[in-house]
Design a protein around this motif. Structure first.
Motif, mmCIF file in Angstrom:
data_model
loop_
_atom_site.group_PDB
_atom_site.id
_atom_site.type_symbol
_atom_site.label_atom_id
_atom_site.label_comp_id
_atom_site.label_asym_id
_atom_site.label_seq_id
_atom_site.Cartn_x
_atom_site.Cartn_y
_atom_site.Cartn_z
ATOM 1 N N ALA A 49 11.831 -0.957 4.596
ATOM 2 C CA ALA A 49 11.003 0.253 4.618
ATOM 3 C C ALA A 49 11.489 1.277 3.603
ATOM 4 O O ALA A 49 10.692 1.956 2.942
ATOM 5 C CB ALA A 49 11.019 0.859 6.030
ATOM 6 N N HIS A 50 12.799 1.384 3.455
ATOM 7 C CA HIS A 50 13.353 2.337 2.482
ATOM 8 C C HIS A 50 12.943 1.949 1.068
ATOM 9 O O HIS A 50 12.572 2.818 0.251
ATOM 10 C CB HIS A 50 14.875 2.364 2.613
ATOM 11 C CG HIS A 50 15.535 3.338 1.687
ATOM 12 N ND1 HIS A 50 15.511 4.703 1.916
ATOM 13 C CD2 HIS A 50 16.217 3.163 0.531
ATOM 14 C CE1 HIS A 50 16.153 5.319 0.946
ATOM 15 N NE2 HIS A 50 16.606 4.404 0.095
ATOM 16 N N ARG A 100 9.124 2.711 0.600
ATOM 17 C CA ARG A 100 8.724 4.116 0.626
ATOM 18 C C ARG A 100 8.907 4.793 -0.729
ATOM 19 O O ARG A 100 8.097 5.640 -1.128
ATOM 20 C CB ARG A 100 9.521 4.875 1.694
ATOM 21 C CG ARG A 100 9.026 6.302 1.912
ATOM 22 C CD ARG A 100 9.791 7.013 2.998
ATOM 23 N NE ARG A 100 11.188 7.208 2.632
ATOM 24 C CZ ARG A 100 12.024 7.977 3.341
ATOM 25 N NH1 ARG A 100 11.597 8.572 4.443
ATOM 26 N NH2 ARG A 100 13.277 8.112 2.965
ATOM 27 N N ASN A 101 9.944 4.430 -1.456
ATOM 28 C CA ASN A 101 10.236 5.105 -2.724
ATOM 29 C C ASN A 101 9.094 5.031 -3.737
ATOM 30 O O ASN A 101 8.708 6.051 -4.305
ATOM 31 C CB ASN A 101 11.534 4.547 -3.323
ATOM 32 C CG ASN A 101 12.760 4.984 -2.550
ATOM 33 O OD1 ASN A 101 12.733 6.000 -1.863
ATOM 34 N ND2 ASN A 101 13.836 4.218 -2.641
ATOM 35 N N LEU A 146 5.968 4.562 -3.179
ATOM 36 C CA LEU A 146 4.692 5.038 -2.656
ATOM 37 C C LEU A 146 4.358 6.440 -3.166
ATOM 38 O O LEU A 146 3.204 6.756 -3.436
ATOM 39 C CB LEU A 146 4.708 5.042 -1.121
ATOM 40 C CG LEU A 146 4.466 3.697 -0.439
ATOM 41 C CD1 LEU A 146 4.576 3.852 1.067
ATOM 42 C CD2 LEU A 146 3.120 3.131 -0.820
ATOM 43 N N ASP A 155 -0.816 7.087 1.993
ATOM 44 C CA ASP A 155 -0.387 7.972 3.092
ATOM 45 C C ASP A 155 -0.158 7.184 4.371
ATOM 46 O O ASP A 155 0.783 7.457 5.128
ATOM 47 C CB ASP A 155 -1.442 9.061 3.325
ATOM 48 C CG ASP A 155 -1.477 10.092 2.198
ATOM 49 O OD1 ASP A 155 -0.483 10.183 1.456
ATOM 50 O OD2 ASP A 155 -2.502 10.791 2.068
ATOM 51 N N LEU A 167 0.687 3.984 4.639
ATOM 52 C CA LEU A 167 1.914 3.208 4.492
ATOM 53 C C LEU A 167 3.144 4.105 4.566
ATOM 54 O O LEU A 167 4.169 3.719 5.136
ATOM 55 C CB LEU A 167 1.897 2.443 3.164
ATOM 56 C CG LEU A 167 0.948 1.248 3.096
ATOM 57 C CD1 LEU A 167 0.927 0.662 1.691
ATOM 58 C CD2 LEU A 167 1.365 0.172 4.096
ATOM 59 N N ALA A 168 3.042 5.298 4.004
ATOM 60 C CA ALA A 168 4.171 6.230 4.073
ATOM 61 C C ALA A 168 4.461 6.611 5.516
ATOM 62 O O ALA A 168 5.626 6.711 5.924
ATOM 63 C CB ALA A 168 3.866 7.473 3.237
ATOM 64 N N MET A 181 6.197 3.665 7.114
ATOM 65 C CA MET A 181 7.593 3.571 6.674
ATOM 66 C C MET A 181 8.453 4.647 7.335
ATOM 67 O O MET A 181 9.603 4.403 7.695
ATOM 68 C CB MET A 181 7.672 3.717 5.146
ATOM 69 C CG MET A 181 6.999 2.592 4.351
ATOM 70 S SD MET A 181 7.583 0.939 4.777
ATOM 71 C CE MET A 181 6.198 0.309 5.733
ATOM 72 N N ASN A 182 7.907 5.852 7.493
ATOM 73 C CA ASN A 182 8.659 6.929 8.142
ATOM 74 C C ASN A 182 8.971 6.577 9.593
ATOM 75 O O ASN A 182 10.050 6.890 10.106
ATOM 76 C CB ASN A 182 7.890 8.248 8.076
ATOM 77 C CG ASN A 182 7.874 8.833 6.679
ATOM 78 O OD1 ASN A 182 8.776 8.579 5.882
ATOM 79 N ND2 ASN A 182 6.854 9.617 6.371
ATOM 80 N N LEU A 198 11.770 4.051 9.495
ATOM 81 C CA LEU A 198 13.036 4.623 9.072
ATOM 82 C C LEU A 198 13.550 5.683 10.027
ATOM 83 O O LEU A 198 14.732 6.014 10.021
ATOM 84 C CB LEU A 198 12.889 5.245 7.671
ATOM 85 C CG LEU A 198 12.814 4.254 6.509
ATOM 86 C CD1 LEU A 198 12.416 4.972 5.234
ATOM 87 C CD2 LEU A 198 14.140 3.544 6.323
#
Length: 262
Positions: A50-51, A54-55, A57, A88, A90-91, A94-95, A98
């Motif tokens: 996930a980390h 996220r970067n 995105l 958004d 997917l972000a 991921m949040n 994480l």
């Protein structure tokens, strides 16, 4: 499972002592310990994955916003809008992966209501397939303390995999049972709710059965390999465990949930 031990006797070399021992419980405990270890490793891998996702995105979303300003017509801007909304979404996912472990918000839930919700979703997704959905519910199953949304997601991930394994159609069975005096992990539970999802598809390939709950492991072409690890994680938040047995023509995933007082 039975262990057999044959030992010659000291007094008479022509005599043997044959011992038959039921090893089912020991093998079950060993298997559950492996599943729990897999779950711990899977959670760490998912967080790392996930980390890494996220970067980029943020860059993807920013590029779509810049492109949107240059497009001349609203029709074209619809496509950049899709990119931004999906980035958004997917972000947000991921949040959640994480972020800190989200404890379940437990309420008294009839697990059959959860299964009926999942059944409706599966039937809508498989409307163009020859899928027969069978309900085999135990009416004696008590009310469970569950997070409804988390449990729907866990069962849906498993049921969706089962439906997709039957490309030409088949039979999907949703089954519930109340089990007594069950070893769950290293503890004996007086009462356990068993939710089973059975299909008559091709089965889990033998070469991935021992690693099935690891992230990115999938027996289906195009599968993400994230559905089962996530389902295992959600069930573990309820102090439960997912197990499975599989052979061609019969695969059963079993969600074991300890029954807690409401």
């Amino acid at each position: 499972d039975v262990m057999v031990r044959v030992t010659p006797t000291d007094k008479d070399p022509r005599s043997l002592v044959v011992e038959l021992t039921d090893a089912t419980q020991r093998h079950q405990i060993d298997r559950e310990a492996r599943l729990m270890n897999q779950h711990g490793v899977s959670r760490q891998i998912i967080r790392q994955l996930a980390h890494e996702i996220r970067n980029p995105l943020g860059g993807l979303r920013g590029a779509a916003q810049l492109l949107e300003r240059e497009l001349p017509t609203p029709e074209l801007k619809e496509f950049t809008g899709i990119i931004i909304r999906e980035a958004d979404r997917l972000a947000g996912l991921m949040n959640n992966l994480l972020g800190p472990l989200q404890l379940p918000r437990k309420d008294p839930i009839n697990v059959h209501e959860v299964l009926e919700h999942v059944a409706a979703l599966i039937q809508n997704e498989a409307f163009d397939h020859d899928l027969t959905l069978v309900r085999d519910y135990d009416p004696s199953l008590p009310i469970l303390m569950l997070d409804r949304d988390q449990m729907i997601q866990a069962v849906l991930n498993i049921a969706r995999n089962a439906a997709q394994s039957m490309e030409r159609g088949g039979e999907l069975i949703l089954r519930t049972r109340a089990l007594t005096n069950v070893m769950l992990g290293k503890e004996r539970k007086k009462l356990v709710a068993s939710i089973e999802v059975e299909d008559n598809g091709s089965g889990v390939p033998e070469d991935i059965q021992d690693s099935l709950f690891f992230p990115l492991v999938s027996g289906r072409v195009g599968g993400s390999g994230l559905g089962l690890p996530l389902a295992q994680d959600l069930v573990s938040r309820h102090n439960g465990l997912i197990e499975f047995t599989s052979k061609p023509g019969r695969t059963i995933f079993m969600l074991r949930l300890p029954v807690e007082s409401a």
